[in-house]
Design an enzyme around this catalytic site. Structure first.
Site, PDB file in Angstrom:
ATOM      1  CB  SER A  52      -0.917   0.015   1.227  1.00  9.48           C
ATOM      2  OG  SER A  52      -1.861  -1.025   1.177  1.00  9.48           O
ATOM      3  CG  HIS A 107     -14.231  -2.853  15.014  1.00 11.02           C
ATOM      4  ND1 HIS A 107     -15.496  -2.852  15.564  1.00 11.02           N
ATOM      5  CD2 HIS A 107     -13.850  -4.163  14.940  1.00 11.02           C
ATOM      6  CE1 HIS A 107     -15.863  -4.106  15.808  1.00 11.02           C
ATOM      7  NE2 HIS A 107     -14.877  -4.913  15.446  1.00 11.02           N
ATOM      8  CD  GLU A 194     -18.157  -7.711  11.232  1.00 14.74           C
ATOM      9  OE1 GLU A 194     -17.644  -6.605  10.966  1.00 14.74           O
ATOM     10  OE2 GLU A 194     -17.597  -8.548  11.981  1.00 14.74           O
TER      11      GLU A 194
END
Length: 338
Positions: A52, A107, A194
């Protein structure tokens, strides 16, 4: 429930503060780019060999190694995978923390389950977008935003909520809603959603439906259209206006089948299973199981991922999607950029 908007946020709370975004995945790229476009002083922290690194650099962002970014920053937002969070924190972030710094999360997993235990003199807050990072970015570019959850866990400086709201507003959340919650509530509801509905429940329902039709002799292509492709059509209607909106838009035949047969598929046994899954989340059993899986090398995780990728449904879907070229030009996920 407390709800905040751009008018409740003061971006000056971030002005003059150096912000480090650790990670450049789905959420990381969106946070970094939106903050930059909101005029904030942003840098991205990555390991030197991260694939990245070049993606972030090409988008005009300042990129540096994780430990350096953490040392330089006043606000450190951890957007690394949950399973890697504690290790990265201990090695790269904890040595850089000083009294009054802000440690933020997208989160609540690692804070709630205490895999990360920040010093008491460090501010800890959360901004959790209720949508994937690709949507956070695309909506921001359009002048809109997605709703986000906001929580403060530690506030020694007395202004953590002010800083959190400014951060949420700067990445577009204040254009929709910044909803007050707690690390516990966000974490436990997110994991449950989820597992029981959004990912685990939905994918198994899809595969079970597909396999049932194919086993009964129907063409795989027909099974794919009915049990996979059209899920988006239904979900979009629910997303737009709730279940009632979806039922208003489908045929009477479909609505009657929905209301009479749906409860037979998702019956008492499924609901009891959902309660058990929630209990495992609340107790920390799932969290510990997942971290143990990561620390033991992800052998079972990788095996299950490979098995799922070989499901016949995936090949049929790829072939059918070739008839829909617009899907490629309108992709939310661009792996070359994030």
């Amino acid at each position: 429930m407390k709800v905040f908007y751009d008018r409740d946020a003061d971006l000056s709370a971030l002005k003059g503060k150096r912000i480090a975004i650790l990670g450049f995945g789905s959420q990381g790229h969106a946070h970094a780019l939106n903050l930059r476009d909101s005029g904030m002083d942003v840098r991205v922290g990555l390991r030197k060999d991260s694939p990245s690194w070049e993606k972030a650099r090409k988008q005009g962002l300042k990129v540096m190694e994780t430990a350096e970014a953490a040392r330089e920053a006043d606000v450190i937002m951890m957007l690394v995978p949950d399973e890697m969070g504690a290790e990265i924190y201990e090695k790269e972030v904890a040595p850089a923390l000083k009294p009054g710094k802000y440690l933020a999360f997208g989160h609540g997993f690692n804070i709630h389950f205490k895999f990360i235990k920040p010093p008491k003199d460090v501010n800890v807050f959360m901004i959790a977008p209720k949508g994937p990072g690709h949507l956070v970015r695309s909506e921001y570019v359009k002048g809109r935003g997605v709703p986000m959850l906001q929580a403060v866990e530690q506030d020694p400086s007395g202004d953590s909520e002010k800083v959190a709201l400014a951060y949420g507003s700067a990445i577009g959340g204040g254009r929709a809603a910044l909803i007050g919650t707690t690390f516990r509530e966000e974490t436990e509801t997110d994991l449950f959603g989820e597992q029981a509905v959004l990912c685990g429940g939905l994918t198994e329902l899809i595969r079970a439906g597909y396999e049932t039709l194919v086993a009964a002799g129907y063409a795989p292509e027909m099974a794919y259209f009915e049990c996979v492709h059209e899920v988006k059509l239904i979900v979009d209607l629910i997303y737009e206006g709730g279940i009632a909106n979806m039922r208003y838009s489908i045929s009477n035949t479909a609505e009657y089948g929905d209301m009479t047969r749906g409860p037979q598929v998702i019956g008492p046994q499924v609901r009891e299973t959902m309660k058990r899954l929630l209990a495992d989340i609340q107790s920390g059993k799932f969290a510990n199981e997942w971290i143990d899986e990561y620390r033991s090398g992800l052998k079972n995780f990788r095996r299950m991922r490979e098995e799922a990728a070989r499901h016949p449904l995936e090949k049929v879907g790829a072939d059918l999607r070739a008839f829909m070229p617009w899907l490629q030009s309108e992709r939310l996920v661009d792996r070359t950029r994030n």
